[in-house]
Design an enzyme around this catalytic site. Structure first.
Site, PDB file in Angstrom:
ATOM      1  CB  SER A  20      -9.945 -30.661 -31.366  1.00 15.28           C
ATOM      2  OG  SER A  20      -9.539 -30.870 -32.092  1.00 15.28           O
ATOM      3  CG  ASP A  47      -8.160 -31.170 -28.739  1.00 18.67           C
ATOM      4  OD1 ASP A  47      -9.135 -31.525 -28.479  1.00 18.67           O
ATOM      5  OD2 ASP A  47      -8.048 -30.229 -30.020  1.00 18.67           O
TER       6      ASP A  47
END
Length: 780
Positions: free
Chosen positions: A330, A610
Site C-alpha cells: 500500500s 491492497d
C-alpha cells in the site's frame, strides 16, 4: 520444471444413467430435467444430455467421451437442471467427481446420494488407455502447461459475391475463441490444446461448416470450398502446426536466476557493511553473509512519509547497506517507487528526496479533480483500452493517486528498476498485492499473495512467474499471446494501494475486535484438511431462503472497483498431485484449494487489491524458504495496535506451518509499546528473527536526538499525535501541514537512530543464525 513427451492419455466414458426422486420446482407437474457435464481439462464446453420431461425419476442412458491425461487433476462436474421455457432453467443439484480415483481399465458404477436416502444420481465411469498419443507437458508439479496447436485459416472470395455478409469462425476452448470479419477478409489464427478433440465452425448467414481439427495433418495446407445452398463463393485454406514449446511463464518455486545473481552481488556489499558496523576482524565469506530484510506495512501518506524517515535513519547509522530486500505494501510502495527511479538512491544523501516528498505531501490537492486533469485521465485511459488493457475504475484511481504524489506524470516502469540492482548497490524491492474473487467470496475466504519485483511478477502459491515487463499482457497455457506495452508504475501503485476495493463483508470482519476477527477467519480455514475424496462437493436445491442468502452474499462480496488485469495463469491446468506439493500447501489461504476448477487459472482476469484487506503486512515474500531470510526489520505504520498486524501474521504462519517466531509481547509492552521489540525462536533456526518498530511516540517526546533532552521551549516539537481517530496522519488524509510532515519524518528517523544498540544486536544475531545454518544440523 519438467518438459517431456508424457504418455498417459486416456479415454474417459461417462454414462449418465438415471436419477431418483428429483425435486420439482413446479407444484403441478414433475420436472423436465437434463444433466450438464463439465471437465475443463478435456473440453472447454459443457456437454448436455437430452431433456426428460415430466419425470421425478428421469432415465437418460447417454454416454459422453473425454480424452484426458492422467498426470492432470481431472475433476468432472455434473449438474441437474429443470428446463423452463419461460424463465432461466432451475439448477437442482450438483456433484463433483475426481476422475483420478479411477484405474485404467476399470468400469465403475457410482451412485451419488443427493441429500436424502432415495434421492440419488446414477452414473457409470469407464477409463481406458490410448496408446497413440503422448503429450508434451511442462510442469512444476503444481501447474501444468499442455501442448498447443496453432491453426491458420485463410478465407478467399470466389465468384462475384465479393464483400457480401459477415463470417464468424469459432474454435471452442482456444485462446481466441471466436473471430468475425467480412467475407474474404483474410487470415485468422487460433491456438488450442493439441490433444483436445476440437473443431472449427465457420458460420455464414444461416449456414455452417464444421471441420474436425484432429483430422488435419500437421504442417500441410488443406483447401476446402464452403458448401452453401447456392453457388459456392468462398474457399477456406487451413494449416495446422505445433505452437512454440517455450513458455513465457516460469514454472518454479525458487527465485529466478536474475534474483540469485543479484543476491550474490548484494552480499558483497552487505559483507563490507557488516564488517564495518560490527567491527569484525575478518571478511565474511559469501555463504556466511546473513540475509537481512526491511518489511514496511501500508498506511497511506503516513506509511510513505515514515518510511523515508526510517530509511534515512538506517543510512545515518551506516546500516542501510546491510539490507538485501525491502518489501512494501500500500502506501509504503509509493516511497519505494519514488526512490527506485534513481538507480543510486541508497548511496546518496536522502535529504533531497525527502525535500521533494515534503513538497508533494504538503501541496494543495484540489487540482487533481479539475476538469482539465479529468480530461487528461480520460485520454490516457482510452489509449490503454485501445491497446488491450481491461477498463476498470482502479486505473482512474491510479492516475488520481499519481497526481496526488507528483506534479507531472512519471514514465518510470517497474522493469527499469533493474538498473538499481545491476551492481547490488541497493536492496531489492518487492511489492505485494492480494488476488481474490471479484464476487462471491470475501478476502478471508479467498486470498492469494502476489509479489512484484523488478525481475518478475508472480504467485508463490502456484510457483508461476512472468517477467515484470510482461505483466498486463495476454497469456494462454503459459505462452505469450499478445504483448502489451509495459504500464507506467503508477498503474501498479493503483493495484498495490487500492483503498476503495473493500467489499462489505471485508468491512464487517474488520469492524470486529482483532481477536474476534482472527477466530472468525481461522474458523473459515478449519475445513482446509489435506484429503482427497471422489465426491468433492454436493449442492442441493436452493430454497427461497437460500436464494435470499445468495443475493445478500453477492451484495456483501461484490467488488465493483477491483483491478481487472489479464490473467497470465489462464489456461494452465493442475498436476494430479498439486495439493500434496510442499510449496502449494504452505501458501494455502483459501477454502477453494481442493477445487482446481474454481482456482485462479480458470479466471480470465486477476482481481488484485491492497493486502491490507487481509493483513497489513508485506512480509510473505520474505517467508519463502528459498529466500532464507535471517532477520526481518519490521516497520509497522498502524495507528491502532502496535502488535496487532504482526500477531495476525504470526497466527497466519502458525496455521500454514510457516516458520515464524511467536509474537507475545509482555502486558507492559502492550500498554506502553517501546520503539523497538525483538522476537525470535531459539529452537527453530529456520524461523527469522523479527525486530519490530511500531509507530510510537515514546522517548521522542522528551528527546530531540538520541541522548539529547528537549528544552522546555522544544517540547511542542515532540508532541506527535498518533491517536487512532483524531490524528492528522489518518490514512484518509492526503495533505499534511509542513509542521506535521516534519514531525513525522523526525520521529521515524529518531526511533531508528535511538535503537542503534538493538539494531547491532539483531545484526549479530542474524550473523550467528547464518553461521549456524552454514554448519548444518548438530548431532543430538
Amino acid at each position: 520444471m519438467a518438459l517431456a513427451k508424457v504418455p498417459g492419455t486416456c479415454l474417459l466414458t461417462v454414462r449418465i444413467l438415471q436419477a431418483y426422486d428429483l425435486p420439482s420446482k413446479d407444484l403441478v407437474t414433475p420436472s423436465d430435467c437434463y444433466v450438464t457435464l463439465w471437465l475443463p481439462t478435456a473440453c472447454s464446453q459443457k456437454l448436455q444430455t437430452r431433456t426428460v420431461r415430466n419425470s421425478r425419476n428421469p432415465v437418460w442412458n447417454q454416454s459422453f467421451h473425454f480424452r484426458i491425461h492422467n498426470q492432470l487433476r481431472n475433476i468432472i462436474q455434473l449438474k441437474i437442471f429443470d428446463q423452463d421455457l419461460v424463465t432461466s432453467d432451475d439448477h437442482l443439484l450438483s456433484v463433483q467427481f475426481d476422475v483420478g480415483t479411477l484405474r485404467v481399465g476399470e468400469h465403475k458404477h457410482k451412485s451419488f446420494p443427493l441429500g436424502s436416502k432415495d434421492k440419488r444420481l446414477e452414473v457409470e465411469f469407464r477409463l481406458r488407455s490410448l496408446s497413440d498419443c503422448a503429450e508434451q507437458l511442462v510442469s512444476n508439479d503444481i501447474l501444468v502447461a499442455r501442448e498447443l496447436s496453432c491453426l491458420h485459416v485463410r478465407l478467399e472470395e470466389m465468384g462475384d459475391q465479393q464483400g457480401k455478409g459477415r463470417v464468424q469462425l469459432v474454435v471452442p476452448g482456444s485462446y481466441e475463441g471466436s473471430q468475425e470479419a467480412s467475407v474474404g477478409a483474410g487470415s485468422f489464427c487460433f491456438h488450442f490444446p493439441a490433444c483436445w478433440e476440437q473443431e472449427l465452425s465457420i458460420h455464414l448467414k444461416d449456414e455452417q461448416l464444421k471441420v474436425p481439427l484432429n483430422s488435419l495433418p500437421n504442417g500441410q495446407v488443406v483447401r476446402l470450398v464452403f458448401p452453401t445452398s447456392q453457388e459456392p463463393f468462398m474457399r477456406v485454406e487451413l494449416k495446422k502446426e505445433e505452437s512454440p514449446e517455450k513458455l513465457a511463464v516460469r514454472l518454479g518455486s525458487g527465485p529466478c536466476t536474475e534474483e540469485q545473481a543479484f543476491l550474490s552481488r548484494r552480499k558483497q556489499v552487505v559483507a563490507r557493511a557488516l564488517k564495518q558496523a560490527l567491527q569484525l576482524d575478518e571478511d565474511l565469506q559469501e555463504d556466511e553473509v546473513p540475509v537481512i530484510a526491511v518489511m514496511a506495512t501500508g498506511g497511506g501518506i503516513r506509511a510513505m512519509t515514515s518510511l523515508y524517515g526510517q530509511l534515512a535513519g538506517l543510512q545515518e547509522l551506516g546500516l542501510l547497506d546491510c539490507v538485501s530486500y525491502i518489501t512494501g505494501a500500500s502506501g509504503s510502495t509509493w516511497a519505494l517507487a519514488n526512490l527506485y527511479e534513481d538507480p543510486e538512491w541508497s548511496q546518496k544523501d536522502l535529504a533531497e528526496p525527502t525535500k521533494l516528498l515534503k513538497t508533494q505531501v504538503t501541496k494543495n490537492k484540489l487540482g487533481v479533480l479539475a476538469p482539465s486533469r479529468l480530461w487528461q485521465y480520460q485520454q490516457e485511459l482510452a489509449e490503454r483500452t485501445r491497446l488491450g488493457h481491461p477498463a476498470c475504475f482502479t486505473n482512474l484511481w491510479a492516475l488520481i493517486n499519481e497526481a496526488l504524489l507528483h506534479d507531472e506524470p512519471h514514465e518510470h516502469k517497474l522493469s527499469e528498476q533493474r538498473e538499481a540492482l545491476s551492481r547490488g548497490q541497493n536492496p531489492m524491492p518487492i511489492y505485494c498485492a492480494l488476488n481474490t474473487k471479484a464476487q462471491g467470496l470475501s478476502t478471508f475466504e479467498f486470498g492469494e499473495w502476489c509479489e512484484f519485483s523488478p525481475y518478475e511478477v508472480g504467485f508463490p502459491k502456484y510457483g508461476a512467474f512472468i517477467p515484470s515487463e510482461l505483466f498486463g499482457s495476454e497469456f494462454f497455457m503459459g505462452r505469450l499471446m499478445k504483448q502489451l506495452p509495459e504500464s507506467r508504475i503508477c498503474f501498479l501503485e493503483g493495484i498495490w494501494s487500492n483503498l476503495y476495493a473493500a467489499n462489505l463483508q471485508d468491512s464487517l470482519y474488520w469492524a470486529s475486535e482483532p481477536g474476534q476477527f482472527w477466530e472468525h477467519w481461522a474458523k473459515d480455514q478449519a475445513s482446509l484438511e489435506k484429503e482427497r475424496v471422489p465426491l468433492l462437493k454436493i449442492e442441493e436445491t436452493q430454497t427461497v431462503a437460500g436464494k435470499i442468502a445468495e443475493f445478500f452474499t453477492d451484495l456483501l462480496t461484490r467488488r465493483p472497483l477491483a483491478q481487472a488485469s489479464h490473467n497470465f495463469l489462464r489456461g494452465l491446468h493442475f498436476h494430479k498431485d498439486y495439493f500434496e506439493h510442499l510449496h502449494f500447501s504452505a501458501w494455502k489461504a483459501t477454502k477453494l484449494d481442493g477445487c482446481p476448477n474454481e482456482l485462479t487459472p480458470m479466471e480470465p482476469y486477476l482481481c488484485l487489491l491492497d493486502v491490507g484487506y487481509l493483513i497489513n503486512t508485506s512480509c510473505p515474500p520474505l517467508l519463502r524458504p528459498m529466500r532464507d531470510v535471517d532477520l526481518i526489520v519490521s516497520l509497522d505504520y498502524n495507528l491502532q495496535g502496535a502488535f496487532q498486524q504482526l500477531q495476525l501474521l504470526g497466527r497466519f504462519c502458525e496455521e500454514q506451518g510457516i516458520p515464524f517466531p511467536a509474537v507475545e509481547p509482555a502486558a507492559e509492552e502492550l500498554r506502553q509499546p517501546r520503539e523497538c521489540h525483538l522476537f525470535l525462536d531459539p529452537d527453530r533456526p529456520e524461523a527469522p528473527a523479527v525486530l519490530h518498530f511500531p509507530l510510537v511516540n515514546d522517548t521522542f517526546r522528551t528527546h530531540s536526538a538520541p541522548g539529547v533532552r528537549r528544552a522546555p521551549e522544544e517540547m511542542a516539537a515532540g508532541a506527535v499525535d498518533l491517536s487512532a481517530s483524531g490524528s492528522p496522519y489518518h490514512y484518509s488524509k492526503v495533505t499534511y501541514s509542513a509542521d506535521d510532515a516534519d514531525k513525522l519524518l523526525r520521529l521515524a528517523r529518531y526511533n531508528v537512530c535511538n535503537n542503534r544498540g538493538r539494531l547491532l544486536e539483531a545484526l549479530r544475531l542474524a550473523l550467528r543464525l547464518r553461521r549456524r545454518k552454514r554448519r548444518g544440523p548438530q548431532p543430538q
